[in-house]
Design a protein around this motif. Structure first.
Motif, PDB file in Angstrom:
ATOM      1  N   VAL A 123      32.721  72.284 -17.719  1.00  0.00           N
ATOM      2  CA  VAL A 123      33.366  73.001 -18.079  1.00  0.00           C
ATOM      3  C   VAL A 123      33.961  72.156 -19.472  1.00  0.00           C
ATOM      4  N   CYS A 124      33.757  72.259 -20.516  1.00  0.00           N
ATOM      5  CA  CYS A 124      34.240  70.894 -21.433  1.00  0.00           C
ATOM      6  C   CYS A 124      35.514  71.434 -22.566  1.00  0.00           C
ATOM      7  N   HIS A 125      36.377  70.553 -23.379  1.00  0.00           N
ATOM      8  CA  HIS A 125      37.291  71.158 -24.624  1.00  0.00           C
ATOM      9  C   HIS A 125      37.036  70.832 -25.048  1.00  0.00           C
ATOM     10  N   ILE A 126      36.629  70.585 -26.740  1.00  0.00           N
ATOM     11  CA  ILE A 126      35.724  69.806 -27.999  1.00  0.00           C
ATOM     12  C   ILE A 126      37.404  69.449 -28.576  1.00  0.00           C
ATOM     13  N   GLN A 127      37.276  68.005 -28.920  1.00  0.00           N
ATOM     14  CA  GLN A 127      38.508  67.741 -29.571  1.00  0.00           C
ATOM     15  C   GLN A 127      38.012  67.364 -31.099  1.00  0.00           C
ATOM     16  N   PRO A 137      40.481  65.881 -14.579  1.00  0.00           N
ATOM     17  CA  PRO A 137      40.817  67.130 -15.501  1.00  0.00           C
ATOM     18  C   PRO A 137      41.457  66.288 -16.162  1.00  0.00           C
ATOM     19  N   GLY A 138      40.590  66.430 -18.119  1.00  0.00           N
ATOM     20  CA  GLY A 138      41.827  65.693 -19.316  1.00  0.00           C
ATOM     21  C   GLY A 138      41.002  64.467 -19.379  1.00  0.00           C
ATOM     22  N   ALA A 139      39.699  63.968 -18.950  1.00  0.00           N
ATOM     23  CA  ALA A 139      39.260  62.575 -19.092  1.00  0.00           C
ATOM     24  C   ALA A 139      38.276  62.923 -20.230  1.00  0.00           C
ATOM     25  N   PRO A 140      38.174  61.850 -21.041  1.00  0.00           N
ATOM     26  CA  PRO A 140      37.501  61.389 -21.971  1.00  0.00           C
ATOM     27  C   PRO A 140      35.599  62.113 -21.887  1.00  0.00           C
ATOM     28  N   ILE A 141      35.104  62.700 -22.673  1.00  0.00           N
ATOM     29  CA  ILE A 141      33.835  62.496 -22.436  1.00  0.00           C
ATOM     30  C   ILE A 141      32.613  62.673 -23.759  1.00  0.00           C
ATOM     31  N   LEU A 142      32.068  62.236 -23.960  1.00  0.00           N
ATOM     32  CA  LEU A 142      30.997  62.762 -25.364  1.00  0.00           C
ATOM     33  C   LEU A 142      30.017  63.121 -24.762  1.00  0.00           C
ATOM     34  N   LEU A 143      29.511  64.159 -25.371  1.00  0.00           N
ATOM     35  CA  LEU A 143      28.625  65.311 -25.370  1.00  0.00           C
ATOM     36  C   LEU A 143      27.990  64.906 -26.482  1.00  0.00           C
ATOM     37  N   ILE A 144      26.688  64.822 -26.271  1.00  0.00           N
ATOM     38  CA  ILE A 144      25.815  64.676 -27.014  1.00  0.00           C
ATOM     39  C   ILE A 144      24.949  65.522 -27.544  1.00  0.00           C
ATOM     40  N   GLU A 145      24.798  66.204 -28.706  1.00  0.00           N
ATOM     41  CA  GLU A 145      24.664  67.285 -28.617  1.00  0.00           C
ATOM     42  C   GLU A 145      22.725  67.324 -28.748  1.00  0.00           C
ATOM     43  N   PHE A 151      36.642  66.862 -20.031  1.00  0.00           N
ATOM     44  CA  PHE A 151      36.824  67.231 -18.872  1.00  0.00           C
ATOM     45  C   PHE A 151      37.954  68.617 -18.897  1.00  0.00           C
ATOM     46  N   GLU A 152      37.860  69.756 -17.957  1.00  0.00           N
ATOM     47  CA  GLU A 152      38.169  70.662 -17.968  1.00  0.00           C
ATOM     48  C   GLU A 152      37.858  71.129 -16.499  1.00  0.00           C
ATOM     49  N   ASP A 153      37.278  71.470 -16.174  1.00  0.00           N
ATOM     50  CA  ASP A 153      36.177  71.711 -14.546  1.00  0.00           C
ATOM     51  C   ASP A 153      34.678  71.317 -14.029  1.00  0.00           C
TER      52      ASP A 153
END
Length: 138
Positions: free
Chosen positions: A129-133, A83-91, A118-120
């Protein structure tokens, strides 16, 4: 709007291992951050007291998790997940988002990348589930 192949979008982030039939949907960038090809239709906006929050919610699918690329991808995400790890989401636009017994069909990456955390993650279900920054373009 830019249209990138799966391989070209990954290469723009320094990843040479993605693209082509049967490959994973995710891998680590040279900096060690997970990058995931993300369904454009799974980004959701929520109203909060402080404004608008955006999350990426992939509902997963237990039937498809048995397929080789899905299993490889989810196993790698499982190893990386905290939880909280960074992730890049390529749209990416997909021709289909998949169904109970059919995999999603990639169309093109838009060139937009979301910095998220990463949230969940539910490995058996494949739910992400990811929280966008923030966002940037490749």
């Amino acid at each position: 709007m830019a249209k990138y192949s799966f391989r070209k979008a990954a290469q723009r982030l320094g990843i040479e291992t993605l693209g082509g039939i049967g490959t994973r949907w995710c891998d680590l960038t040279p900096e060690g951050v997970m990058a995931l090809m993300a369904h454009k239709s799974f980004f959701t906006k929520f109203k909060t007291e402080s404004g608008i929050m955006v999350k990426y919610i992939d509902p997963g699918n237990t039937n498809l998790n048995k397929k080789h690329p899905a299993r490889l991808s989810l196993d790698l995400l499982d190893k990386y997940f905290t939880p909280g790890a960074p992730i890049l989401l390529i749209e990416a636009e997909f021709k289909t988002d998949g169904a109970d017994f059919s995999a999603a069909e990639f169309d093109y990456a838009t060139g937009k990348v979301f910095r998220a955390t990463f949230e969940d993650f539910d490995r058996p279900q494949g739910r992400i589930v990811c929280h966008i920054q923030s966002t940037f373009n490749i």
